[in-house]
Scaffold this motif. Structure first.
Motif, PDB file in Angstrom:
ATOM      1  N   SER A  22      -6.161  -8.868  -4.351  1.00 13.11           N
ATOM      2  CA  SER A  22      -4.741  -8.612  -4.079  1.00 13.11           C
ATOM      3  C   SER A  22      -4.438  -7.118  -4.149  1.00 13.11           C
ATOM      4  O   SER A  22      -3.587  -6.613  -3.418  1.00 13.11           O
ATOM      5  CB  SER A  22      -3.847  -9.394  -5.034  1.00 13.11           C
ATOM      6  OG  SER A  22      -3.975  -8.925  -6.355  1.00 13.11           O
ATOM      7  N   TYR A  57      -3.054 -15.883  -2.862  1.00 15.61           N
ATOM      8  CA  TYR A  57      -3.353 -16.319  -4.226  1.00 15.61           C
ATOM      9  C   TYR A  57      -3.723 -17.792  -4.249  1.00 15.61           C
ATOM     10  O   TYR A  57      -4.688 -18.192  -4.889  1.00 15.61           O
ATOM     11  CB  TYR A  57      -2.157 -16.104  -5.157  1.00 15.61           C
ATOM     12  CG  TYR A  57      -2.136 -14.779  -5.861  1.00 15.61           C
ATOM     13  CD1 TYR A  57      -3.197 -14.355  -6.643  1.00 15.61           C
ATOM     14  CD2 TYR A  57      -1.037 -13.940  -5.765  1.00 15.61           C
ATOM     15  CE1 TYR A  57      -3.167 -13.147  -7.299  1.00 15.61           C
ATOM     16  CE2 TYR A  57      -0.996 -12.722  -6.411  1.00 15.61           C
ATOM     17  CZ  TYR A  57      -2.071 -12.332  -7.175  1.00 15.61           C
ATOM     18  OH  TYR A  57      -2.046 -11.128  -7.817  1.00 15.61           O
ATOM     19  N   SER A  61      -7.605 -18.242  -5.263  1.00 12.26           N
ATOM     20  CA  SER A  61      -7.884 -18.641  -6.641  1.00 12.26           C
ATOM     21  C   SER A  61      -8.740 -19.900  -6.696  1.00 12.26           C
ATOM     22  O   SER A  61      -9.678 -19.981  -7.478  1.00 12.26           O
ATOM     23  CB  SER A  61      -6.596 -18.792  -7.444  1.00 12.26           C
ATOM     24  OG  SER A  61      -5.840 -19.869  -6.973  1.00 12.26           O
TER      25      SER A  61
END
Length: 123
Positions: A22, A57, A61
């Motif tokens: 990120s 995300y 993740s």
């Protein structure tokens, strides 16, 4: 006990990796400045980051957790349960450390270590 340590290691690797990715996305957007008032650019960049990072995300993740678990598990099955887990974790953390060091301070760890060992060998 092994499962708890394994889960903590996977979580640590996942958090560091997702944060690193990120950060790359954020740096790319911020460095892609257009001729705008800084206040307008900041507002537009913040909105763009939300629309880019939220799905990223969610996607990253889960994938990174699976990848980290697989790497740790393969290390533990190759070198023994505990030794392999520690060895695999150490390698992953060392790679992440080198990438963070380069991103934050522009220090290439490999070149730095080579420089130290070659100078140390000359003395």
């Amino acid at each position: 006990m092994y499962k708890k340590i394994f889960n903590i290691m996977v979580l640590m690797i996942s958090v560091l990796t997702v944060n690193l990715l990120s950060g790359f996305i954020t740096n790319y957007i911020i460095h892609y400045k257009i001729d705008l008032n800084p206040f307008k650019f900041t507002a537009i960049a913040m909105i763009a980051l939300v629309f880019i990072l939220v799905p990223a995300y969610r996607y990253m993740s889960g994938k990174i957790e699976i990848l980290a678990a697989r790497v740790l598990f393969s290390g533990s099955s190759s070198y023994g349960k505990i030794i392999g887990l520690i060895f695999s974790f150490a390698i992953i953390i060392a790679v992440l450390f080198a990438v963070y060091l380069n991103q934050w301070f522009h220090i290439n760890l490999l070149k730095y270590l080579i420089l130290i060992f070659t100078k140390g060998g000359e003395s």
